[in-house]
Scaffold this motif. Structure first.
Motif, PDB file in Angstrom:
ATOM      1  N   ILE A   1     -14.850  17.795   7.058  1.00 18.24           N
ATOM      2  CA  ILE A   1     -13.716  17.311   6.256  1.00 18.24           C
ATOM      3  C   ILE A   1     -14.143  16.025   5.570  1.00 18.24           C
ATOM      4  O   ILE A   1     -14.598  15.085   6.219  1.00 18.24           O
ATOM      5  CB  ILE A   1     -12.497  17.046   7.152  1.00 18.24           C
TER       6      ILE A   1
ATOM      7  N   LYS B   1       2.546   9.826   2.890  1.00 19.67           N
ATOM      8  CA  LYS B   1       2.336   8.945   4.018  1.00 19.67           C
ATOM      9  C   LYS B   1       2.094   9.711   5.313  1.00 19.67           C
ATOM     10  O   LYS B   1       1.883   9.109   6.350  1.00 19.67           O
ATOM     11  CB  LYS B   1       3.581   8.077   4.228  1.00 19.67           C
ATOM     12  N   ARG B   2       2.160  11.012   5.242  1.00 17.02           N
ATOM     13  CA  ARG B   2       2.028  11.774   6.485  1.00 17.02           C
ATOM     14  C   ARG B   2       0.862  12.715   6.378  1.00 17.02           C
ATOM     15  O   ARG B   2       0.526  13.195   5.308  1.00 17.02           O
ATOM     16  CB  ARG B   2       3.307  12.597   6.712  1.00 17.02           C
ATOM     17  N   GLN B   3       0.261  13.010   7.482  1.00 20.32           N
ATOM     18  CA  GLN B   3      -0.815  13.998   7.561  1.00 20.32           C
ATOM     19  C   GLN B   3      -1.984  13.674   6.659  1.00 20.32           C
ATOM     20  O   GLN B   3      -2.621  14.553   6.119  1.00 20.32           O
ATOM     21  CB  GLN B   3      -0.282  15.393   7.150  1.00 20.32           C
ATOM     22  N   ARG B   4      -2.294  12.412   6.526  1.00 15.24           N
ATOM     23  CA  ARG B   4      -3.350  12.040   5.612  1.00 15.24           C
ATOM     24  C   ARG B   4      -4.700  12.123   6.289  1.00 15.24           C
ATOM     25  O   ARG B   4      -4.869  11.763   7.458  1.00 15.24           O
ATOM     26  CB  ARG B   4      -3.147  10.597   5.106  1.00 15.24           C
TER      27      ARG B   4
ATOM     28  N   ALA C   1      -7.746  22.486   6.324  1.00 14.07           N
ATOM     29  CA  ALA C   1      -8.448  21.528   7.177  1.00 14.07           C
ATOM     30  C   ALA C   1      -8.642  22.102   8.570  1.00 14.07           C
ATOM     31  O   ALA C   1      -9.577  21.727   9.273  1.00 14.07           O
ATOM     32  CB  ALA C   1      -7.670  20.222   7.241  1.00 14.07           C
ATOM     33  N   TYR C   2      -7.770  23.006   8.961  1.00 13.52           N
ATOM     34  CA  TYR C   2      -7.913  23.584  10.288  1.00 13.52           C
ATOM     35  C   TYR C   2      -9.097  24.534  10.364  1.00 13.52           C
ATOM     36  O   TYR C   2      -9.610  24.809  11.437  1.00 13.52           O
ATOM     37  CB  TYR C   2      -6.630  24.338  10.678  1.00 13.52           C
TER      38      TYR C   2
ATOM     39  N   ARG D   1       0.702   2.140   6.857  1.00  9.03           N
ATOM     40  CA  ARG D   1       1.832   2.770   6.176  1.00  9.03           C
ATOM     41  C   ARG D   1       1.686   4.269   6.067  1.00  9.03           C
ATOM     42  O   ARG D   1       2.414   4.918   5.360  1.00  9.03           O
ATOM     43  CB  ARG D   1       1.970   2.200   4.772  1.00  9.03           C
ATOM     44  N   TYR D   2       0.729   4.828   6.718  1.00 12.34           N
ATOM     45  CA  TYR D   2       0.596   6.277   6.633  1.00 12.34           C
ATOM     46  C   TYR D   2       0.282   6.786   8.028  1.00 12.34           C
ATOM     47  O   TYR D   2      -0.141   6.047   8.910  1.00 12.34           O
ATOM     48  CB  TYR D   2      -0.521   6.676   5.664  1.00 12.34           C
ATOM     49  N   GLU D   3       0.515   8.072   8.204  1.00 11.91           N
ATOM     50  CA  GLU D   3       0.160   8.665   9.491  1.00 11.91           C
ATOM     51  C   GLU D   3      -1.068   9.516   9.283  1.00 11.91           C
ATOM     52  O   GLU D   3      -1.006  10.500   8.542  1.00 11.91           O
ATOM     53  CB  GLU D   3       1.298   9.573   9.972  1.00 11.91           C
ATOM     54  N   PRO D   4      -2.142   9.179   9.942  1.00 13.41           N
ATOM     55  CA  PRO D   4      -3.323  10.019   9.737  1.00 13.41           C
ATOM     56  C   PRO D   4      -3.121  11.387  10.367  1.00 13.41           C
ATOM     57  O   PRO D   4      -2.316  11.561  11.264  1.00 13.41           O
ATOM     58  CB  PRO D   4      -4.431   9.241  10.451  1.00 13.41           C
ATOM     59  N   TRP D   5      -3.856  12.348   9.876  1.00 14.08           N
ATOM     60  CA  TRP D   5      -3.732  13.703  10.362  1.00 14.08           C
ATOM     61  C   TRP D   5      -4.374  13.815  11.727  1.00 14.08           C
ATOM     62  O   TRP D   5      -5.493  13.374  11.931  1.00 14.08           O
ATOM     63  CB  TRP D   5      -4.439  14.640   9.374  1.00 14.08           C
ATOM     64  N   GLN D   6      -3.637  14.405  12.651  1.00 14.55           N
ATOM     65  CA  GLN D   6      -4.191  14.600  13.985  1.00 14.55           C
ATOM     66  C   GLN D   6      -4.570  16.060  14.116  1.00 14.55           C
ATOM     67  O   GLN D   6      -3.691  16.911  14.126  1.00 14.55           O
ATOM     68  CB  GLN D   6      -3.136  14.260  15.048  1.00 14.55           C
TER      69      GLN D   6
ATOM     70  N   PRO E   1       0.785  -1.228   0.000  1.00 11.35           N
ATOM     71  CA  PRO E   1       0.000   0.000   0.000  1.00 11.35           C
ATOM     72  C   PRO E   1       0.816   1.277   0.000  1.00 11.35           C
ATOM     73  O   PRO E   1       0.239   2.345   0.139  1.00 11.35           O
ATOM     74  CB  PRO E   1      -0.769  -0.101   1.315  1.00 11.35           C
ATOM     75  N   GLU E   2       2.120   1.183  -0.098  1.00  4.70           N
ATOM     76  CA  GLU E   2       2.867   2.440  -0.052  1.00  4.70           C
ATOM     77  C   GLU E   2       3.715   2.636  -1.295  1.00  4.70           C
ATOM     78  O   GLU E   2       4.222   1.693  -1.897  1.00  4.70           O
ATOM     79  CB  GLU E   2       3.741   2.521   1.202  1.00  4.70           C
TER      80      GLU E   2
ATOM     81  N   MET F   1     -14.771  14.044   9.006  1.00  5.34           N
ATOM     82  CA  MET F   1     -14.820  14.669  10.331  1.00  5.34           C
ATOM     83  C   MET F   1     -15.772  15.849  10.298  1.00  5.34           C
ATOM     84  O   MET F   1     -15.909  16.526   9.290  1.00  5.34           O
ATOM     85  CB  MET F   1     -13.428  15.184  10.720  1.00  5.34           C
TER      86      MET F   1
ATOM     87  N   GLY G   1      -4.111  16.931   5.663  1.00  3.75           N
ATOM     88  CA  GLY G   1      -4.580  17.875   6.671  1.00  3.75           C
ATOM     89  C   GLY G   1      -3.706  19.096   6.667  1.00  3.75           C
ATOM     90  O   GLY G   1      -2.870  19.269   7.546  1.00  3.75           O
TER      91      GLY G   1
ATOM     92  N   VAL H   1      -6.374   5.746   1.302  1.00  3.24           N
ATOM     93  CA  VAL H   1      -6.029   5.617   2.709  1.00  3.24           C
ATOM     94  C   VAL H   1      -7.290   5.581   3.555  1.00  3.24           C
ATOM     95  O   VAL H   1      -8.213   6.351   3.336  1.00  3.24           O
ATOM     96  CB  VAL H   1      -5.158   6.853   3.056  1.00  3.24           C
ATOM     97  N   GLY H   2      -7.368   4.717   4.499  1.00  4.56           N
ATOM     98  CA  GLY H   2      -8.479   4.742   5.448  1.00  4.56           C
ATOM     99  C   GLY H   2      -9.819   4.666   4.755  1.00  4.56           C
ATOM    100  O   GLY H   2     -10.069   3.813   3.909  1.00  4.56           O
TER     101      GLY H   2
ATOM    102  N   ASN I   1      -8.035  10.442   6.687  1.00 11.09           N
ATOM    103  CA  ASN I   1      -8.512   9.109   6.394  1.00 11.09           C
ATOM    104  C   ASN I   1      -9.950   8.872   6.809  1.00 11.09           C
ATOM    105  O   ASN I   1     -10.472   7.789   6.566  1.00 11.09           O
ATOM    106  CB  ASN I   1      -7.607   8.055   7.055  1.00 11.09           C
TER     107      ASN I   1
ATOM    108  N   THR J   1      -5.057  19.293  15.782  1.00  6.93           N
ATOM    109  CA  THR J   1      -4.628  19.808  17.076  1.00  6.93           C
ATOM    110  C   THR J   1      -5.334  21.119  17.360  1.00  6.93           C
ATOM    111  O   THR J   1      -5.608  21.875  16.453  1.00  6.93           O
ATOM    112  CB  THR J   1      -3.121  20.060  17.097  1.00  6.93           C
TER     113      THR J   1
END
Lengths: 824, 94, 157
Positions: free
Chosen positions: A691, A411-414, A685-686, C150-155, A381-382, A419, A681, A721-722, A416, C157
């Motif tokens: 979302i 891979k970061r801040q996705r 998104a903030y 494999r990914y970091e979901p958005w948190q 998946p990556e 909200m 995000g 993702v998600g 998923n 804040t």
């Protein structure tokens, strides 16, 4: 076959018989041989209207030339000639390159397949237009000479080298230092072949083919020469294969298996070289370097930065910067593809995967508006890495560093899961049903003129048309694209596209760049301009903020004065422009954000008129768009409509952001209901109230139009993702919940909708040239007057332009490493 | 003609599809050359999208409020006839 | 061996009373030995005439008997913990000597080997209970189960 690849079928014609496709045996096309010498138009869609497989067939080996290359209207003439000239390099073999193996018609008919079916199939599978790429030869003459290769005589254009002649004949000659897009070095000696009546074997990459030459590539002398050269190369080469990233796609490995001997005679100590630090992108293990100097030539010729050089000689030769610089070019990642061994590899990709465990998907890059063709290598998946694909007309074989290395931002801040922002101000993950109902509720509470939709930078055409249809059905006409200004006129296509086409830019001889920093906005276009400067001695003048463009250019300041002077003819540059054979004017899309945009464009049009930049056979007026979504959005008419009331922001009560991250939060009223549909995000998104997670470009099949008007499609390489969904599907579902159900249920239905709005988006991989209208067709708005404010930079930080880059660790490292350099 | 000025009150977007080279689109190209400036001056806020694509049959699309669309094929028509079709489209009001 | 045991028991009884004698018995692990055939056999047949070569930091005793013993069975270990022992209780420095790989005892090996780093040797108790069963990082029973997404979901804040 690579997943998602278009079937470039290879056709084989032996005289008039046996016309069959060697890749897809069950293919229904081309069951009947067209006449010899017929040109079939090369296109991405496998089946043409007439039922023939659209591949380019050039009957070269029957010693008759193709009689009508000019009649083929689809392929640019120089590519035609290159294909006709058989200058497609068949690479060594196996998995020897990191650039996409796109089988194209080899045309090497009589020799492939004659040796037996198995060999021919294997040969075709390894047919690669990499790592040495097909060369575009501007064949000035149509003269051909006759040479003979291994007993087969053939006609080749004058000026070809022996190596190219052998390739026309279908013989693979191993090489390390030769690359068809770089100058000839001739230092690896692996390409030695025997030519009759010469005392020594000749370096075929450097020797021009003369009439009557008899070239032999399979004699014992040649074999011994190859084995000897390979032995010498491996002499000082470390035993790093298990730890080397290039293993599995290494030219040295592949060629030593085929052309080398099974043993060496070296018993002394190998030399080793200190590693150089070239930055956070290129990892160097200089002990593995075989000094082919491809990187040196690439950096100085194509990237334009004279960073790398060869120091020392003989055993103590080293390739490096000597002054401990980093590689400062934005095309520096391409040396990774070019290096035949594991000396230069990708630092972010180091030790993460082996090439054989990766699944490749052909796709399109969206980090800038050029639409570079890429190949996404993924494992599970990556996404593990991104490699360029060959496309002569767009990106040749190069991609910029942002394209190549920003994948770790995926891979970061996705986002998923959907909200909703609760009254306490926190975001709560909810189900899709709940999220869509919340949006529907908000929609029903506002009036159509209080709604607005904004398309972000990375949106695909399907989601743009879905959003437009959705908002129009609700009665809202407040639609605009982020980054291109709210009062843009999308009526005439030639006013917002790169009309000269990216490949056409190579032929220009005078450039005027207005309000654009091409090196940052479109590095590959900059490489093309550099090519024009080098080959045609083109003159370049820029009006805009100063930047180092890697070629000599005249800086006419960053104010509008120079522009007005050129329009009035008082500037020395205006004579240059009017005398030019192929003048090119490129206006950056940042100009559209100015308040006096109409006046500026009017002045530009005056310049274009006076210098006759637009002619019957040449359209030199271009606009360079900044983002991948802009061309499609403008084509689909995503502009403020008749009832749009954008300027009064207080009226805004409902805002739908389709991945739009650069909206300033101050511009949005505090009580507006903001829906953000995207995949990262990021800033918006903030602010969002709801979302909706969408898919990134590597996860969806989306249509993107490049700045020159070429429609291309991405393919999904990894699953989304998600709980994220395809963007257009989200809007379709939302429309149903709101009550204004959109009429399409499938991707093909959405694409059929393209036919109704902008049919060129339906023609994938094709460039629909915009019609050139006379200047008088558009009414001149005399309202705005040109301001004296200077042109500003459209891109501040090259490495951080979209939400994926901002989430990427590699891009952050690049920013800090290259922060003090001029091009950032 | 007055309907040209009233165009943007009913029509929200006009799209003209034609082929760049084929003869069936000649009249459409002529129509654009003759009428675009006029229409645009009278209706500056109206998007009149001129979209070319090779090999298609010319067509005129009009989008009204709330997403309703109508289109007419322009193949075989002369320039005055195309203008008449546009006028017809501009009168649609429901 | 029995004689040695009796001798030491009686000596303890003489010196310190019968409680001490019981302690001695316990220490000798006779009771356990009666139940565990390995230990009993060692004590009965081989202990007699054995020379204590050394004791390791876990308390295991290493004996050697060259005279009147079968070659190949002339070195053995008496584990410190009579209840819970297995072959992995022997630390590496004694392992070589015990298995006839070398004749050097740890002190001699120490002189021969360069200084090295390492952690303290422990008995291998895998499989003996939940605490000792190894689970991979992806296993549900691993308390420190890793997140394999494999990914970091958005948190937010």
């Amino acid at each position: 076959m690579v997943r998602g690849s278009k079937c470039y079928k290879v056709l084989q014609a032996r005289g008039n018989a046996n016309f069959r496709c060697l890749i897809s045996p069950g293919c229904k096309a081309a069951t009947e041989a067209p006449a010899e010498g017929t040109i079939l138009r090369r296109n991405a869609a496998p089946i043409s209207d007439s039922g023939y497989c659209r591949s380019f067939n050039y009957a070269a080996f029957s010693s008759t030339k193709c009689s009508q290359p000019e009649s083929c209207t689809r392929i640019p003439l120089n590519l035609m000639r290159a294909l006709a000239n058989r200058s497609i390099d068949v690479s060594s073999l196996g998995a020897s390159s990191s650039v996409q193996r796109t089988p194209v018609c080899s045309g090497s008919t009589g020799l492939i397949g004659s040796g037996g079916g198995l060999q021919s199939v294997r040969h075709l599978q390894t047919l690669a237009v990499t790592p040495t790429g097909p060369k575009i030869i501007k064949a000035d003459t149509e003269e051909t000479i006759e040479v003979s290769v291994d007993g087969h005589s053939l006609q080749i254009p004058k000026g070809m080298t022996v190596l190219q002649a052998c390739e026309v004949a279908g013989k693979e000659i191993p090489r390390f230092c030769y690359h068809s897009r770089l100058s000839i070095a001739g230092n690896c000696r692996m390409c030695l072949v025997e030519v009759e009546k010469t005392p020594k074997p000749v370096a075929s990459c450097a020797m021009p083919a003369l009439p009557g030459m008899k070239i032999k590539t399979d004699t014992p002398l040649v074999k011994k020469a190859r084995e000897g050269v390979m032995e010498f190369l491996l002499l000082n080469h470390p035993l790093d294969c298990p730890i080397c990233d290039q293993g599995g796609e290494c030219d040295l490995q592949d060629q030593s298996m085929v052309f080398g001997s099974d043993r060496g005679r070296f018993t002394d100590t190998k030399r080793s070289v200190v590693d150089k630090n070239l930055g956070p992108l290129v990892k160097t293990v200089m002990t593995r370097c075989i000094h082919c100097t491809r990187c040196v030539r690439f950096a100085s010729e194509i990237a334009g930065v004279p960073d790398l050089g060869v120091l020392g000689r003989g055993g103590s030769e080293e390739i490096g910067t000597y002054v401990e610089n980093l590689m400062t070019s934005e095309l520096s990642g391409n040396v990774i593809d070019i290096c035949p061994v594991g000396a230069l590899t990708s630092k972010p990709f180091a030790f993460t995967a082996r090439s054989w465990e990766l699944k490749s998907t052909e796709s399109i890059d969206v980090s800038d508006a050029l639409g570079s063709n890429i190949r996404i290598d993924s494992r599970g998946p990556e996404v593990m890495r991104i490699i360029p694909r060959l496309n002569e007309e767009v990106n040749e074989e190069w991609i910029s560093d942002k394209t190549r290395f920003s994948y770790d931002g995926l891979k970061r801040q996705r986002l998923n899961e959907p909200m909703i922002r609760r009254p306490g101000g926190y975001l709560e993950p909810v189900t899709w049903r709940a999220a869509l109902s919340a949006v529907a509720q908000a929609v029903h509470q506002v009036k159509p003129e209080e709604m607005a939709g904004v398309v972000g930078k990375l949106a695909d055409a399907e989601s743009i048309i879905a959003l437009k249809d959705f908002l129009n059905k609700l009665g809202c006409e407040n639609t605009w694209c982020e980054g291109i200004g709210a009062n843009i006129d999308a009526d005439v296509r030639s006013k917002y596209l790169l009309n000269t086409t990216i490949a056409g830019v190579e032929n220009a001889d005078v450039f005027l760049l207005i309000g654009t920093q091409v090196r940052k906005e479109a590095p590959l276009l900059n490489a093309r301009i550099r090519k024009a400067v080098r080959n045609n001695r083109a003159k370049v003048a820029t009006i805009g903020p100063p930047i180092d463009l890697t070629y000599d250019h005249e800086d006419l300041g960053d104010g509008t004065d120079a522009l007005i002077q050129i329009a009035e003819g008082k500037h020395p540059f205006s004579t240059l422009l009017s005398k030019a054979q192929h003048p090119v004017v490129i206006v950056g899309a940042g100009v559209f954000e100015r308040s006096d945009k109409d006046a500026v464009m009017a002045v530009v049009e005056t310049i274009v008129d006076q210098a006759k930049v637009v002619r019957d056979d040449w359209n030199g007026f271009n606009v360079l768009l900044l983002e991948a979504a802009h061309a499609a959005a403008l084509d689909l008419g995503f502009v403020p409509g008749v009832t749009a009331k954008l300027l009064s922001k207080d009226h805004l009560k409902f805002l739908y952001l389709l991945g739009a991250d650069d909206i300033k939060p101050d511009d949005i009223p505090k009580d507006a209901f903001v829906v953000y549909q995207g995949h990262h995000g990021d800033r918006s998104a903030y602010r969002a109230n709801v979302i909706l997670p969408g898919a990134a470009f590597t996860e969806k099949e989306g249509t993107y139009e490049s700045t020159e008007g070429r429609t291309q499609q991405t393919s999904p390489a990894v699953p989304s993702v998600g709980d994220a969904r395809d963007d257009w599907k989200i809007i379709r579902a939302l429309s149903e919940v709101v009550g204004v159900q959109l009429p399409y249920d499938s991707v093909s239905a959405v694409r059929a909708r393209f036919l109704a709005v902008s049919p060129n988006l339906f023609r994938v991989d094709e460039l629909e040239p915009p019609t050139v209208w006379p200047q008088s067709i558009t009414p001149r708005s005399s309202s705005s007057k040109i301001e004296s404010s200077p042109f500003i930079k459209a891109i501040d930080n090259f490495y951080m332009t979209n939400s994926i880059c901002r989430a990427s660790r590699t891009m952050a490292q690049c920013t800090s490493a290259f922060a003090n350099l001029k091009q950032i | 003609m007055s309907w040209r000025g009233q165009l943007s009150q009913i029509v929200r977007e006009l799209r003209i599809h034609f082929c760049q080279t084929s003869s069936s689109s000649d009249a459409t190209r002529e129509f654009i050359l003759k009428n675009y400036k006029d229409l645009k001056t009278l209706n500056p806020g109206l998007p009149i999208l001129i979209r070319e694509c090779s090999g298609i049959q010319p067509r005129l699309w009009a989008r009204y409020a709330y997403g309703v669309e109508r289109s007419v094929p322009l193949e075989g028509l002369t320039e005055p006839q195309i203008t008449a079709k546009l006028e017809e489209l501009s009168k649609y009001a429901s | 061996m029995v004689l040695a045991f009796l001798r030491s028991t009686i000596k303890a009884a003489k010196d310190n009373g019968w409680k001490a004698a019981l302690e001695e018995v316990k220490k000798q692990g006779l009771v356990t030995s009666l139940l565990d055939g390995n230990l009993l056999a060692t004590k009965l047949w081989t202990d007699d005439g054995a020379r204590l070569v050394g004791v390791d930091k876990l308390g295991n005793k290493y004996f050697e008997k060259k005279v009147n013993s079968q070659f190949g069975r002339h070195r053995w270990v008496e584990y410190a913990d009579k209840k819970q022992y297995n072959a992995s209780a022997v630390p590496p420095e004694w392992h070589g000597w015990l298995h006839y790989i070398t004749d050097h005892t740890p002190e001699q090996l120490e002189d021969l080997k360069p200084a090295r780093y390492g952690i303290e040797h422990k008995l291998n108790r895998s499989g003996e209970g939940d605490a000792y069963i190894y689970h991979s990082k992806g296993h549900a029973l691993n308390p420190k189960q890793r997140n394999w997404t494999r990914y970091e979901p958005w948190q937010p804040t």
